[in-house]
Design a protein around this motif. Sequence first.
Motif, mmCIF file in Angstrom:
data_model
loop_
_atom_site.group_PDB
_atom_site.id
_atom_site.type_symbol
_atom_site.label_atom_id
_atom_site.label_comp_id
_atom_site.label_asym_id
_atom_site.label_seq_id
_atom_site.Cartn_x
_atom_site.Cartn_y
_atom_site.Cartn_z
ATOM 1 N N ILE A 66 -5.977 -9.692 3.414
ATOM 2 C CA ILE A 66 -6.442 -8.524 4.469
ATOM 3 C C ILE A 66 -6.109 -9.060 5.962
ATOM 4 O O ILE A 66 -6.762 -10.126 5.981
ATOM 5 C CB ILE A 66 -7.714 -7.655 4.070
ATOM 6 N N MET A 70 -4.050 -3.655 9.215
ATOM 7 C CA MET A 70 -3.838 -3.158 7.662
ATOM 8 C C MET A 70 -4.703 -1.866 7.605
ATOM 9 O O MET A 70 -5.863 -1.743 8.171
ATOM 10 C CB MET A 70 -4.008 -4.367 6.816
ATOM 11 N N SER A 71 -4.357 -1.090 6.745
ATOM 12 C CA SER A 71 -4.880 -0.044 6.406
ATOM 13 C C SER A 71 -5.620 -0.527 4.859
ATOM 14 O O SER A 71 -4.607 -0.823 3.846
ATOM 15 C CB SER A 71 -4.376 1.328 6.396
ATOM 16 N N VAL A 72 -6.699 -0.148 4.609
ATOM 17 C CA VAL A 72 -7.359 -0.672 3.246
ATOM 18 C C VAL A 72 -8.141 0.450 2.578
ATOM 19 O O VAL A 72 -9.080 1.091 3.240
ATOM 20 C CB VAL A 72 -8.091 -1.770 3.410
ATOM 21 N N ALA A 93 -8.761 -3.941 11.045
ATOM 22 C CA ALA A 93 -8.319 -3.249 10.043
ATOM 23 C C ALA A 93 -8.823 -1.732 9.862
ATOM 24 O O ALA A 93 -10.145 -1.712 10.130
ATOM 25 C CB ALA A 93 -8.339 -3.972 8.609
ATOM 26 N N ASP A 141 -1.846 -0.119 3.028
ATOM 27 C CA ASP A 141 -1.490 -1.474 2.824
ATOM 28 C C ASP A 141 -2.077 -2.207 1.461
ATOM 29 O O ASP A 141 -1.236 -2.789 0.842
ATOM 30 C CB ASP A 141 -1.485 -2.505 4.047
ATOM 31 N N VAL A 142 -3.212 -1.760 1.213
ATOM 32 C CA VAL A 142 -3.862 -2.524 0.351
ATOM 33 C C VAL A 142 -4.901 -1.559 -0.352
ATOM 34 O O VAL A 142 -5.590 -0.647 0.492
ATOM 35 C CB VAL A 142 -4.806 -3.737 0.819
ATOM 36 N N GLY A 166 2.923 -3.107 -0.319
ATOM 37 C CA GLY A 166 1.502 -3.568 -0.383
ATOM 38 C C GLY A 166 0.966 -3.973 -1.774
ATOM 39 O O GLY A 166 1.753 -4.375 -2.707
#
Length: 238
Positions: A66, A70-72, A93, A141-142, A166
């Motif tokens: 991460i 990023m988007s999680v 993030a 992304d995750v 991702g």
Amino acid sequence: MRQWLERGLEAWGLRLNEVQWLCFERLTELMLTWNERINLTAITQPERIAIEHYLDSLAPLAFGLIGDGMSVVDIGTGAGFPGLPLAILCPFAAFTLVEATGKKVAYLRQVVAQLGLANVEVVQGRAEALAHDRRFREGFDVAVARALGRLDVVLECTLPFVKIGGCAVAYKGPRADEELPFGERAAAMLGGRIEAVHRFPLPNTELQRRLVVARKIAPTPPRFPRRPGIPEKRPLGD
Ligand code: SAH
């Protein structure tokens, strides 16, 4: 408690600033207070919270999974694990915490407001339904999930949220190794491929942990995830 967390993080080359430590301190207070009214955690000893909730949640940072920008999404975040500790350590993030239970969602919203976590959104709902919503499908992304079930169930509830390129990250104990064949079959159906299994103890403990990383290599077919409850009732890997 601070020493337990900091010593563990140091082993991973990570550090807390003062504001981040204050967040963990406040988080602990809030969790233990709300835990008297709603069932959030069975772990109430501060040292154990530091290791088994906070440090464990932060393990993906030790493997560079991460990063900034990023988007999680955290599926089945419960009392906010791993999503909240990750959001505290990664202010750059964006985190979306998904939880089905209304009481836990009320708690999470309170925590986010009190800690001033501008990078966290809390969404109430079932992963199986939200993954078909345009706002969320293949939008992250995750996707992370801890203690959500067998690896194939976890992948059906996470991979649909992940953009191509991702990854989904499943937090597991040593049992992950037995579950891998189920996970591999499920990943193939969902447009993913298991890329790595990180095996490590939590620093300064004998607690064995696994992070299973499934890369998204193709779109998830629209029939997945199946209806709420079906992933668990008829796991894809069987
Ligand atoms: N991830 C947390 C909580 C694990 S317990 C931790 O590791 O501590 C599993 C949590 O996921 C519960 O709070 C449950 O309400 C939620 N949950 C289970 N299945 C779900 C689903 N399909 N969609 C959304 N939330 C789910």
